[in-house]
Motif scaffolding. Structure first.
Motif, PDB file in Angstrom:
ATOM      1  N   THR A  17      53.915  76.511 -13.125  1.00  0.00           N
ATOM      2  CA  THR A  17      53.696  75.878 -11.959  1.00  0.00           C
ATOM      3  C   THR A  17      53.614  76.220 -10.945  1.00  0.00           C
ATOM      4  N   MET A  19      55.791  76.128  -8.889  1.00  0.00           N
ATOM      5  CA  MET A  19      57.316  76.393  -7.797  1.00  0.00           C
ATOM      6  C   MET A  19      57.718  77.812  -7.921  1.00  0.00           C
ATOM      7  N   TRP A  20      56.856  78.291  -9.126  1.00  0.00           N
ATOM      8  CA  TRP A  20      56.255  79.741 -10.165  1.00  0.00           C
ATOM      9  C   TRP A  20      56.344  80.885  -9.294  1.00  0.00           C
ATOM     10  N   ARG A  21      54.150  79.079  -9.134  1.00  0.00           N
ATOM     11  CA  ARG A  21      53.317  80.491  -8.072  1.00  0.00           C
ATOM     12  C   ARG A  21      53.614  80.686  -6.910  1.00  0.00           C
ATOM     13  N   ALA A  22      54.729  79.830  -6.163  1.00  0.00           N
ATOM     14  CA  ALA A  22      55.518  79.837  -4.412  1.00  0.00           C
ATOM     15  C   ALA A  22      56.429  81.163  -5.035  1.00  0.00           C
ATOM     16  N   ARG A  23      56.958  81.575  -5.865  1.00  0.00           N
ATOM     17  CA  ARG A  23      58.369  82.568  -6.386  1.00  0.00           C
ATOM     18  C   ARG A  23      57.170  83.962  -6.229  1.00  0.00           C
ATOM     19  N   GLN A  24      56.553  84.165  -6.932  1.00  0.00           N
ATOM     20  CA  GLN A  24      55.693  84.413  -6.612  1.00  0.00           C
ATOM     21  C   GLN A  24      54.729  85.711  -5.397  1.00  0.00           C
ATOM     22  N   HIS A  26      56.052  84.822  -2.692  1.00  0.00           N
ATOM     23  CA  HIS A  26      57.522  84.934  -1.532  1.00  0.00           C
ATOM     24  C   HIS A  26      57.368  86.314  -1.937  1.00  0.00           C
ATOM     25  N   LEU A  27      57.229  86.997  -3.345  1.00  0.00           N
ATOM     26  CA  LEU A  27      57.823  88.385  -3.861  1.00  0.00           C
ATOM     27  C   LEU A  27      56.731  88.753  -3.857  1.00  0.00           C
ATOM     28  N   GLN A  28      55.406  88.763  -3.410  1.00  0.00           N
ATOM     29  CA  GLN A  28      54.366  89.538  -2.887  1.00  0.00           C
ATOM     30  C   GLN A  28      54.553  90.332  -1.314  1.00  0.00           C
ATOM     31  N   ARG A  29      54.716  88.943  -0.951  1.00  0.00           N
ATOM     32  CA  ARG A  29      55.261  88.682   0.818  1.00  0.00           C
ATOM     33  C   ARG A  29      56.143  90.243   0.979  1.00  0.00           C
ATOM     34  N   GLN A  30      57.275  90.147   0.255  1.00  0.00           N
ATOM     35  CA  GLN A  30      58.294  91.113   1.038  1.00  0.00           C
ATOM     36  C   GLN A  30      58.189  92.925   1.128  1.00  0.00           C
TER      37      GLN A  30
END
Length: 97
Positions: A17, A19-24, A26-30
Motif C-alpha cells: 500500500t 502507506m507501507w511503501r512510504a514507511r519502507q 522512511h526506514l531506508q532513509r534513516q
C-alpha cells in the motif's frame, strides 16, 4: 507440486500500500547504526555508573570484604589501644584507679 488455485508470490506482490511503501522508504532513509561487537565499555563517570557496571560476583566480593575490613580495623584499633594503655601504665604516665 503447487496447487494451481494458490496465489504465487509474483501475483501476490503488488508493491504494498502507499502507506507501507512510504514507511519502507522512511526506514531506508534513516541512518543505520553500526554495531561493534566486543567494544570496550565507556569509563564510568559517576560512582552510580561504576556500581551499575559491576557484575554480581564483584558486588558480592565488595559486600564481603568492605564490612570485614571495617571489623578488622576495629580489632586492630582495639589491640593498639590496649597496648598503648598498658605501656602508659607501666611507665607511670597514667595511674590506674
Amino acid at each position: 507440486m503447487q496447487n494451481p488455485r494458490w496465489e504465487t508470490d509474483e501475483e501476490f506482490d503488488d508493491g504494498g500500500t502507499p502507506m507501507w511503501r512510504a514507511r519502507q522508504a522512511h526506514l531506508q532513509r534513516q541512518a543505520k547504526r553500526t554495531i561493534t561487537i566486543n567494544a570496550p565499555q565507556p569509563t564510568p563517570r559517576t560512582l552510580r555508573e561504576w556500581w551499575d557496571s559491576l557484575t554480581v560476583a564483584q558486588c558480592a566480593l565488595i559486600g564481603y570484604f568492605v564490612p570485614m575490613s571495617l571489623m578488622a580495623s576495629l580489632v586492630v584499633g582495639g589491640v593498639i589501644f590496649i597496648l598503648a594503655l598498658d605501656w602508659l601504665e607501666r611507665h607511670g604516665i597514667i595511674h590506674p584507679q
